[in-house]
Design a protein around this motif. Structure first.
Motif, PDB file in Angstrom:
ATOM      1  N   LYS A  51       0.826  -1.208   0.000  1.00 50.55           N
ATOM      2  CA  LYS A  51       0.000   0.000   0.000  1.00 50.55           C
ATOM      3  C   LYS A  51       0.862   1.260   0.000  1.00 50.55           C
ATOM      4  O   LYS A  51       0.652   2.183  -0.792  1.00 50.55           O
ATOM      5  CB  LYS A  51      -0.928   0.011   1.226  1.00 50.55           C
ATOM      6  N   THR A  52       1.839   1.278   0.911  1.00 48.64           N
ATOM      7  CA  THR A  52       2.731   2.435   0.968  1.00 48.64           C
ATOM      8  C   THR A  52       3.511   2.564  -0.340  1.00 48.64           C
ATOM      9  O   THR A  52       3.634   3.651  -0.902  1.00 48.64           O
ATOM     10  CB  THR A  52       3.707   2.291   2.147  1.00 48.64           C
ATOM     11  N   THR A  53       3.983   1.430  -0.825  1.00 45.44           N
ATOM     12  CA  THR A  53       4.721   1.432  -2.092  1.00 45.44           C
ATOM     13  C   THR A  53       3.873   2.042  -3.197  1.00 45.44           C
ATOM     14  O   THR A  53       4.346   2.876  -3.971  1.00 45.44           O
ATOM     15  CB  THR A  53       5.109  -0.012  -2.461  1.00 45.44           C
ATOM     16  N   PHE A  62       2.693  11.116   5.697  1.00 40.25           N
ATOM     17  CA  PHE A  62       3.393   9.841   5.823  1.00 40.25           C
ATOM     18  C   PHE A  62       2.858   9.013   6.986  1.00 40.25           C
ATOM     19  O   PHE A  62       2.177   9.517   7.874  1.00 40.25           O
ATOM     20  CB  PHE A  62       4.892  10.084   6.007  1.00 40.25           C
ATOM     21  N   GLN A  63       3.245   7.744   6.949  1.00 44.43           N
ATOM     22  CA  GLN A  63       2.782   6.805   7.968  1.00 44.43           C
ATOM     23  C   GLN A  63       3.265   7.232   9.360  1.00 44.43           C
ATOM     24  O   GLN A  63       2.517   7.178  10.322  1.00 44.43           O
ATOM     25  CB  GLN A  63       3.328   5.418   7.618  1.00 44.43           C
ATOM     26  N   LYS A  64       4.531   7.672   9.425  1.00 40.71           N
ATOM     27  CA  LYS A  64       5.044   8.187  10.694  1.00 40.71           C
ATOM     28  C   LYS A  64       5.106   9.701  10.598  1.00 40.71           C
ATOM     29  O   LYS A  64       5.392  10.238   9.534  1.00 40.71           O
ATOM     30  CB  LYS A  64       6.455   7.636  10.946  1.00 40.71           C
ATOM     31  N   MET A  89      -2.659   9.968   1.884  1.00 33.33           N
ATOM     32  CA  MET A  89      -2.484   9.820   3.325  1.00 33.33           C
ATOM     33  C   MET A  89      -2.189   8.362   3.668  1.00 33.33           C
ATOM     34  O   MET A  89      -2.979   7.469   3.372  1.00 33.33           O
ATOM     35  CB  MET A  89      -3.741  10.252   4.065  1.00 33.33           C
ATOM     36  N   ASP A  90      -1.045   8.169   4.282  1.00 32.09           N
ATOM     37  CA  ASP A  90      -0.635   6.813   4.634  1.00 32.09           C
ATOM     38  C   ASP A  90      -0.940   6.559   6.110  1.00 32.09           C
ATOM     39  O   ASP A  90      -0.211   7.019   6.980  1.00 32.09           O
ATOM     40  CB  ASP A  90       0.861   6.640   4.347  1.00 32.09           C
ATOM     41  N   GLU A  91      -2.015   5.860   6.377  1.00 30.25           N
ATOM     42  CA  GLU A  91      -2.444   5.616   7.760  1.00 30.25           C
ATOM     43  C   GLU A  91      -2.320   6.850   8.636  1.00 30.25           C
ATOM     44  O   GLU A  91      -1.613   6.835   9.653  1.00 30.25           O
ATOM     45  CB  GLU A  91      -1.620   4.479   8.376  1.00 30.25           C
TER      46      GLU A  91
HETATM   47 MG   LIG Z   1       2.701   1.157   4.841  1.00 28.73          MG
END
Ligand SMILES: [Mg+2]
Ligand SMILES: Nc1ncnc2c1ncn2[C@@H]1O[C@H](COP(=O)(O)OP(=O)(O)OP(=O)(O)O)[C@@H](O)[C@H]1O
Lengths: 255, 281
Positions: free
Chosen positions: A47-49, A95-97, A175-177
């Motif tokens: 998903k992130t990729t 980002f996720q973080k 939006m990543d999580e």
């Molecule tokens: Mg991810």
């Protein structure tokens, strides 16, 4: 109904490789303008990729390779010679973080505004405030806008990053999580924000939270092992999935 | 099992004791040096020490005013030359070159340069500048110090810049920022504290150098403000005066030692103060 939809982004036959390792296989899906598209799937499925393909973040590292097409308003963003700076200013990302810049809270948001050429102090201040209000952070930080962003809690930092991405008004927001570090109250606020954003922006969101996908999104894609197993209207995915694996995943009977 | 526990406890105490002893050993010498420098140096610090030129051999009085100014000038010029070059090179290594061949060559060379004895740098500058220019000069001294400073600044700025996480760079680029803005406005800000400290420490280090100055800026019993003339410095003055057969001069050498120690202390404290004041704000 589908005829009055416009496709903001269209992904056709996308393969992506980290060096020799293929991480995405023949992805085909369309992101509708003014809608929220949710991407779900087990950890490590790509998903992130995939999200990072949409603003060509992978170009920062050598050896990464794309195949296929990603159209943004009909134009292939994977073509050679495309202006990546312009592309990324049109496609924002959370980002996720959390990724706060090492500067004050207000400077974090002002940085993006200045990139857009906004120089007027008053306008910058106004926009910083609006962005912070939109992302449900303003009340917590209004007395310390000039303190380092790194002194915020993780959840606050993430809301700041959302504010920063929204403040520059991109066409598409990835939006990543975005809510994985947020408490339920802030999560609801961010979901409200997303629904609000929908009228002006196109949003693609990765989430592990099925309820969230069901609540906010219009379309949902289910990823597995680098492939899209199913992509359809969210309602359909959650009530009547075609693919057995999708059903297993969303009902938690996975694996 | 009890025995086992006792053994671990014992080993722990022994290790703790040894490391404590080593620390005390180092600190004792440090304090001893500071004490001697203070006790022997303080009596030399009077008005003429700070305001007068050196007295001719055997004469009473005199000072090291020209050497104080000389040290400051040499260090400042060295900093003006060495620090920007070092920071730019460090920036290249961390932000642009990263894995390129050029970058690993630069890294390798600066590692060698760091460990090169400073006297070697002195001889190099002697051959490069002093010979062709026909004499010792302020410029040559500054260049020697700049070269000594360079690899330290390169590597510390690279390390400090690398401490800024890649995700921060990504986030800035994802906003549509061009690379140079990411570097200058985001990454530098994150690395500022460490870089300032690194630079100050490099400055402090070179301002205490003696050997490379012997071949380059040499010495001068008079004032010099010309780039092309020999220039007095505190460290070379200490060297000369300590070797001289006059009691009076020994005392002045101690005074100069105290002064340069104090100057280094000030630079180091300034580094801390500055770094703290503008860390990430
Ligand atoms: Mg991810
Ligand atoms: N830089 C990289 N180099 C090589 N392989 C990578 C890299 N980043 C991710 N991968 C691999 O690509 C696959 C997809 O990873 P990705 O981060 O896209 O998963 P994800 O769906 O976002 O997972 P999660 O839900 O845990 O965030 C994983 O197998 C991962 O190990």
């Amino acid at each position: 109904m589908s005829d009055k939809m416009t496709e903001k982004m269209e992904v056709k036959g996308l393969n992506f490789y980290y060096g020799t390792k293929q991480a995405l296989k023949d992805i085909n899906l369309a992101v509708q303008e003014g809608e929220i598209t949710a991407l779900i799937g087990p950890s490590g499925c790509g998903k992130t990729t995939f999200l990072r393909c949409l603003n060509r973040m992978h170009d920062l590292y050598p050896g990464n390779r794309y195949e296929g097409e990603i159209l943004l308003e009909g134009k292939n963003i994977l073509r050679k010679g495309i202006d990546l700076i312009k592309l990324r200013s049109r496609i924002g990302m959370v980002f996720q973080k959390p990724t706060p810049f090492p500067m004050s809270i207000s400077d974090n948001i002002a940085f993006g505004l200045k990139l857009k050429g906004i120089r007027n102090r008053g306008e910058i201040e106004g926009r910083v405030e609006t962005a912070l209000k939109d992302s449900a952070l303003f009340d917590e930080v209004k007395d310390r806008l000039n303190t380092p962003a790194l002194s915020l809690s993780g959840g606050q930092q993430q809301r700041l990053c959302i504010a920063r991405a929204v403040a520059v008004e991109p066409d598409v927001i990835l939006m990543d999580e975005p809510c994985s570090a947020l408490d339920p109250v802030a999560t609801v606020k961010i979901e409200d924000l997303m629904s609000e954003l929908k009228s002006n922006y196109t949003v693609v969101i990765v989430t592990h939270n099925m309820q969230q996908a069901a609540r906010v999104s219009e379309y949902t894609g289910f990823f597995m092992l680098g492939e899209v197993m199913e992509f359809d209207r969210t309602k359909r995915i959650f009530t009547n999935p075609k693919n057995k694996m999708t059903e297993d995943y969303i009902t938690g009977r996975f694996g | 099992m009890n025995l086992h526990y006792l053994r671990r406890k014992l080993v722990n105490y022994v290790a703790l004791g040894i490391s404590l002893l080593s620390a005390v050993f180092g600190i004792v010498f440090l304090c001893w040096i500071l004490k001697d420098v203070l006790v022997l140096g303080l009596p030399a610090l009077n008005t003429s020490f700070f305001t007068e030129l050196p007295a001719p051999p055997g004469m009473e009085g005199g000072g090291v005013a020209n050497a104080i100014v000389g040290t400051i000038m040499i260090t400042v010029i060295a900093t003006v030359v060495g620090v920007p070059a070092g920071i730019l090179a460090g920036t290249y290594l961390s932000e642009f070159g990263r894995k390129s061949r050029v970058a690993s060559a630069v890294r390798f060379l600066s590692d060698i340069l760091v460990s090169a004895p400073s006297i070697v740098v002195g001889i190099f500058v002697y051959a490069l500048l002093v010979g062709p220019m026909g004499g010792f000069s302020l410029l040559a001294g500054s260049l020697a110090l700049a070269i000594i400073m360079l690899p330290v600044v390169i590597r510390t700025s690279e390390e400090m810049l690398k401490l800024v996480p890649d995700s921060t760079r990504e986030a800035a680029l994802a906003l549509g920022a061009p690379q140079w803005r990411v570097t200058v406005q985001v990454v530098y800000r994150g690395a500022l504290r460490g870089m300032v400290t690194g630079v100050m420490l490099a400055v402090a280090r070179v301002s205490g150098e003696t050997a490379p100055l012997l071949f380059t800026s040499f010495n001068n019993t008079f004032w010099n403000f010309s780039l092309t003339e020999p220039t007095a410095s505190l460290t070379v003055t200490i060297f000369n005066y300590a070797m001289a057969p006059y009691e009076e001069w020994h005392s002045i050498a101690w005074g100069a030692a105290l002064l340069i120690t104090a100057m280094l202390l000030v630079v180091t404290l300034l580094a801390r103060f500055f770094a703290r004041g503008r860390s990430t704000g």
